[in-house]
Design a protein around this motif. Structure first.
Motif, short mmCIF file in Angstrom:
data_model
loop_
_atom_site.label_atom_id
_atom_site.label_comp_id
_atom_site.label_asym_id
_atom_site.label_seq_id
_atom_site.Cartn_x
_atom_site.Cartn_y
_atom_site.Cartn_z
N ARG A 1 4.43 -12.55 7.30
CA ARG A 1 5.86 -12.65 7.01
C ARG A 1 6.12 -13.96 6.28
NH1 ARG A 1 9.95 -11.34 10.82
NH2 ARG A 1 9.78 -13.43 11.67
N VAL A 2 6.81 -13.88 5.14
CA VAL A 2 7.11 -15.09 4.36
C VAL A 2 8.53 -15.00 3.83
CG1 VAL A 2 6.43 -16.49 2.36
CG2 VAL A 2 4.68 -15.24 3.64
N ALA A 3 9.27 -16.09 3.97
CA ALA A 3 10.59 -16.23 3.34
C ALA A 3 10.42 -17.17 2.15
CB ALA A 3 11.59 -16.79 4.34
N ILE A 4 10.97 -16.77 1.01
CA ILE A 4 10.77 -17.54 -0.22
C ILE A 4 12.11 -17.86 -0.86
CG2 ILE A 4 9.70 -17.53 -2.51
CD1 ILE A 4 7.86 -15.22 -1.33
N ALA A 5 12.31 -19.12 -1.16
CA ALA A 5 13.49 -19.57 -1.91
C ALA A 5 13.02 -19.93 -3.30
CB ALA A 5 14.14 -20.76 -1.23
N ILE B 1 3.79 -13.61 -12.13
CA ILE B 1 2.99 -13.52 -10.90
C ILE B 1 3.23 -14.80 -10.10
CG2 ILE B 1 0.67 -13.39 -9.92
CD1 ILE B 1 -0.14 -11.79 -12.41
N MET B 2 3.66 -14.63 -8.86
CA MET B 2 3.94 -15.75 -7.97
C MET B 2 2.95 -15.72 -6.81
SD MET B 2 7.43 -16.72 -5.82
CE MET B 2 8.25 -15.38 -6.57
N ASN B 3 2.26 -16.82 -6.59
CA ASN B 3 1.36 -16.94 -5.44
C ASN B 3 2.18 -17.20 -4.19
OD1 ASN B 3 -1.06 -16.67 -6.94
ND2 ASN B 3 -0.89 -18.78 -7.58
N ILE B 4 1.82 -16.52 -3.10
CA ILE B 4 2.50 -16.72 -1.83
C ILE B 4 1.47 -16.94 -0.72
CG2 ILE B 4 4.60 -15.47 -2.45
CD1 ILE B 4 3.53 -13.04 -0.99
N LEU C 1 7.46 -23.21 -10.82
CA LEU C 1 7.00 -21.99 -11.49
C LEU C 1 7.80 -21.81 -12.77
CD1 LEU C 1 5.27 -19.34 -11.17
CD2 LEU C 1 7.30 -18.35 -10.10
N GLU C 2 7.10 -21.55 -13.85
CA GLU C 2 7.75 -21.29 -15.13
C GLU C 2 7.82 -19.78 -15.33
OE1 GLU C 2 9.67 -22.39 -18.55
OE2 GLU C 2 8.71 -23.88 -17.27
N LYS D 1 4.52 -9.83 -7.87
CA LYS D 1 4.93 -9.80 -9.27
C LYS D 1 6.44 -9.57 -9.29
CE LYS D 1 0.59 -7.95 -11.07
NZ LYS D 1 -0.04 -6.82 -11.78
N GLY D 2 7.12 -10.42 -10.04
CA GLY D 2 8.56 -10.30 -10.10
C GLY D 2 9.09 -10.47 -11.51
#
Length: 168
Positions: free
Chosen positions: A160-164, A152-155, A144-145, A118-119
Motif C-alpha cells: 500500500r502506497v500513498a503518493i503526492a 513511468i513513475m517508480n514507487i 519527476l519530469e 505508468k501515468g
C-alpha cells in the motif's frame, strides 16, 4: 466527550470548538463546499497517543493513521480535487486510485506492487512524495519530469502506497 459541536467551518482561519471538562477539545468543521473535518484531541496528546475511553475505543495506531489521512488529504486543494481515472495508465498487480487538481495528483495504490506505475500527467516538473499509509512515514521523495505522454513513475515496493505528486 459527552457532546458534539456542529457548527460551520470559518474559512477566515477561525474554528468552532467546545472544551471538554478535561481541557481537550472536539470540533466538527463543515463549509458550504462540503469540506468537513472532525478533530478530537487531549491536551498534550495531539499526536494521537492519548487514551480513548469512548465506545469502540480506537487504537493509537488507528488514530495515527487517521492523522496521516487528514494531513495527506488536506495538503491538496480539496475544492478542485476530482477523480481522474485517465491519469493512471498502468499499474501492474495493483489497484490504483487517483484524484487530480490543476497542479497536483493524490494517488493511492494497493496490491502486489511491481515497483512502478505508468501515468498520464500534465507536462511539467513534479515533486513526488511516497508514504506508507499504515505508519504515515514518508518513504521516498524525488523530482519527476513529465511530458504530455505516458510517464513511468517508480514507487516503493510496499503493498500500500500513498503518493503526492505536486507541480514545482
Amino acid at each position: 466527550p459527552q457532546f458534539v459541536c456542529l457548527q460551520p467551518y470559518d474559512r477566515t482561519g477561525g474554528d468552532f470548538r467546545r472544551r471538554r471538562p478535561d481541557g481537550g477539545s472536539r470540533s466538527l468543521e463543515c463549509g458550504a463546499d462540503r469540506e468537513c473535518g472532525i478533530t478530537e484531541c487531549d491536551v498534550g496528546k495531539e499526536d494521537g497517543t492519548g487514551t480513548n475511553e469512548a465506545p469502540g475505543g480506537g487504537s493509537t495506531n488507528f488514530r495515527k493513521q487517521l492523522k496521516f489521512l487528514h494531513d495527506f488529504v488536506t495538503s491538496f486543494d480539496l475544492v478542485d480535487l476530482k477523480p481522474s481515472r485517465e491519469s493512471i495508465v498502468h499499474c501492474p498487480g495493483m489497484d490504483a486510485f487517483c484524484l487530480a487538481e490543476k497542479n497536483a495528483y493524490a494517488i493511492y495504490v494497493q496490491g502486489r506492487n511491481q515497483g512502478y506505475l505508468k501515468g498520464h500527467f500534465s507536462a511539467g516538473k513534479y515533486e513526488v512524495s511516497c508514504y506508507n499509509p499504515d505508519s504515515g512515514e514518508e518513504i521516498e521523495k524525488y523530482t519527476l519530469e513529465c511530458r504530455d505522454d505516458v510517464t513511468i513513475m517508480n514507487i516503493p515496493l510496499l503493498n500500500r502506497v500513498a503518493i503526492a505528486l505536486k507541480k514545482l
